[in-house]
Scaffold this motif. Structure first.
Motif, short mmCIF file in Angstrom:
data_model
loop_
_atom_site.label_atom_id
_atom_site.label_comp_id
_atom_site.label_asym_id
_atom_site.label_seq_id
_atom_site.Cartn_x
_atom_site.Cartn_y
_atom_site.Cartn_z
N LEU A 87 0.82 -1.21 0.00
CA LEU A 87 0.00 0.00 0.00
C LEU A 87 0.86 1.26 0.00
N ILE A 88 1.94 1.26 0.77
CA ILE A 88 2.80 2.45 0.84
C ILE A 88 3.94 2.38 -0.19
N GLU A 89 3.85 1.37 -1.09
CA GLU A 89 4.79 1.22 -2.20
C GLU A 89 6.23 1.17 -1.70
N MET A 90 6.48 0.23 -0.78
CA MET A 90 7.81 0.07 -0.22
C MET A 90 8.25 -1.39 -0.35
N GLN A 91 9.48 -1.59 -0.82
CA GLN A 91 10.03 -2.93 -0.96
C GLN A 91 10.33 -3.52 0.42
N ASP A 94 14.45 -6.68 5.73
CA ASP A 94 14.56 -7.10 7.13
C ASP A 94 14.77 -5.92 8.07
N ALA A 95 15.27 -4.82 7.53
CA ALA A 95 15.52 -3.64 8.37
C ALA A 95 14.24 -2.88 8.70
N ILE A 96 13.14 -3.19 8.00
CA ILE A 96 11.87 -2.51 8.24
C ILE A 96 11.14 -3.18 9.41
N LYS A 97 10.80 -2.40 10.41
CA LYS A 97 10.09 -2.91 11.58
C LYS A 97 8.69 -2.29 11.62
N LEU A 133 -24.84 -2.33 16.64
CA LEU A 133 -23.78 -1.33 16.55
C LEU A 133 -22.41 -1.99 16.68
N SER A 134 -21.44 -1.43 15.96
CA SER A 134 -20.05 -1.88 16.08
C SER A 134 -19.19 -0.74 16.60
N ALA A 135 -18.17 -1.09 17.37
CA ALA A 135 -17.16 -0.13 17.82
C ALA A 135 -15.83 -0.64 17.29
N SER A 136 -15.33 0.00 16.23
CA SER A 136 -14.09 -0.43 15.59
C SER A 136 -12.93 0.43 16.09
N ALA A 137 -11.78 -0.22 16.31
CA ALA A 137 -10.60 0.51 16.79
C ALA A 137 -9.35 0.01 16.07
N ILE A 138 -8.55 0.93 15.56
CA ILE A 138 -7.27 0.60 14.93
C ILE A 138 -6.16 1.08 15.86
N ALA A 139 -5.26 0.16 16.23
CA ALA A 139 -4.18 0.50 17.15
C ALA A 139 -3.16 1.41 16.48
N LYS A 140 -2.42 2.15 17.29
CA LYS A 140 -1.37 3.03 16.78
C LYS A 140 -0.36 2.23 15.96
N LEU A 141 0.01 2.77 14.81
CA LEU A 141 0.93 2.09 13.89
C LEU A 141 2.27 2.82 13.85
N THR A 145 11.99 2.43 9.20
CA THR A 145 12.71 2.05 7.98
C THR A 145 14.06 2.75 7.94
N PRO A 146 15.01 2.24 7.13
CA PRO A 146 16.31 2.93 6.99
C PRO A 146 16.17 4.34 6.45
N ALA A 147 15.11 4.58 5.68
CA ALA A 147 14.91 5.91 5.08
C ALA A 147 14.18 6.88 6.00
N GLY A 148 13.65 6.39 7.11
CA GLY A 148 12.88 7.25 8.01
C GLY A 148 11.72 6.48 8.63
N ASP A 149 11.07 7.12 9.60
CA ASP A 149 9.99 6.47 10.32
C ASP A 149 8.63 7.02 9.91
N LEU A 150 7.63 6.13 9.93
CA LEU A 150 6.24 6.52 9.67
C LEU A 150 5.41 6.18 10.88
N GLU A 151 4.37 6.97 11.11
CA GLU A 151 3.54 6.74 12.30
C GLU A 151 2.11 7.23 12.05
N SER A 152 1.14 6.48 12.55
CA SER A 152 -0.25 6.94 12.51
C SER A 152 -0.87 6.70 13.88
N GLU A 153 -1.70 7.64 14.32
CA GLU A 153 -2.31 7.55 15.63
C GLU A 153 -3.44 6.53 15.65
#
Length: 204
Positions: A87-91, A94-97, A133-141, A145-153
């Motif tokens: 989805l984020i178009e990244m190869q 092993d260095a990606i956590k 009713l549903s209560a949906s929750a997505i945990a913090k992501l 990566t070697p090129a930099g870090d990404l984060e979503s709340e």
């Protein structure tokens, strides 16, 4: 004091009614567990993998072939590493956590079950349908990566949901039985998604 007494009286009345229904074999409690598989939309299918589900609830027999009740359910979906990196178009490397990003859905439902034979048959298929009713929750992501870090709340929302399905019930004694269910569940969010809970459970 008056308010506490009123609450106590209501609780005792509900308990007495439940016991009366149970003695007449009109009230049944159930608990189940299994797995839920993502179906649609496409992004939901790509991003998440099959996870665990569970439920507990009660059914009231309103006729020889029909039971209605309330149910509290839960389904969880783990974030799919390959789906996220695509989805984020990244190869992949092993260095990606990748940490977090899991999706959980709490379900509060009213459910009806129709038994072509009878609710009390020793072995019987049944059809079910419900809504709630549903209560949906997505945990913090967090993606490192070697090129930099990404984060979503973390994010959460509540939505209307509906389901339909089929089950097989078999009695193992006067007081309990086991069942197997396959359901189709749809959550009507801005980007509606659906999943397939498969579960086994017991009624007592």
């Amino acid at each position: 004091m008056k308010k506490s007494l009123a609450v106590l009286v209501i609780m005792l009345a509900v308990q007495a009614g439940s016991l009366a229904l149970a003695q007449e074999k009109k009230l049944a409690f159930h608990v189940s567990g299994g797995a839920s598989a993502p179906l649609a939309n496409q992004e939901f299918r790509d991003l998440y993998s099959t996870g665990a589900n569970g439920s507990l609830g009660l059914d009231v027999r309103v006729s020889p072939k029909l039971a209605v009740g309330a149910e509290l359910g839960y389904s969880s979906f783990g974030l799919d590493r390959k789906g996220l990196l695509d989805l984020i178009e990244m190869q992949d490397d092993d260095a990606i956590k990748i940490k977090g990003g899991d999706l959980s859905v709490v379900e509060v439902l009213g459910v009806g079950k129709y038994y072509p034979k009878s609710v009390d048959a020793n072995t019987s298929f049944y059809l079910l349908a419900g809504a709630g009713l549903s209560a949906s929750a997505i945990a913090k992501l967090e993606v490192t990566t070697p090129a930099g870090d990404l984060e979503s709340e973390a994010a959460s929302e509540s939505n209307f949901m509906a389901l339909g399905g089929i089950g097989l019930q078999h009695k193992f004694g006067a007081k309990w039985n086991a069942y197997f269910e396959v359901r189709y569940t749809r959550v009507f969010s801005d980007e509606a998604f659906s999943y397939l809970p498969v579960r086994i459970g017991t009624t007592f």
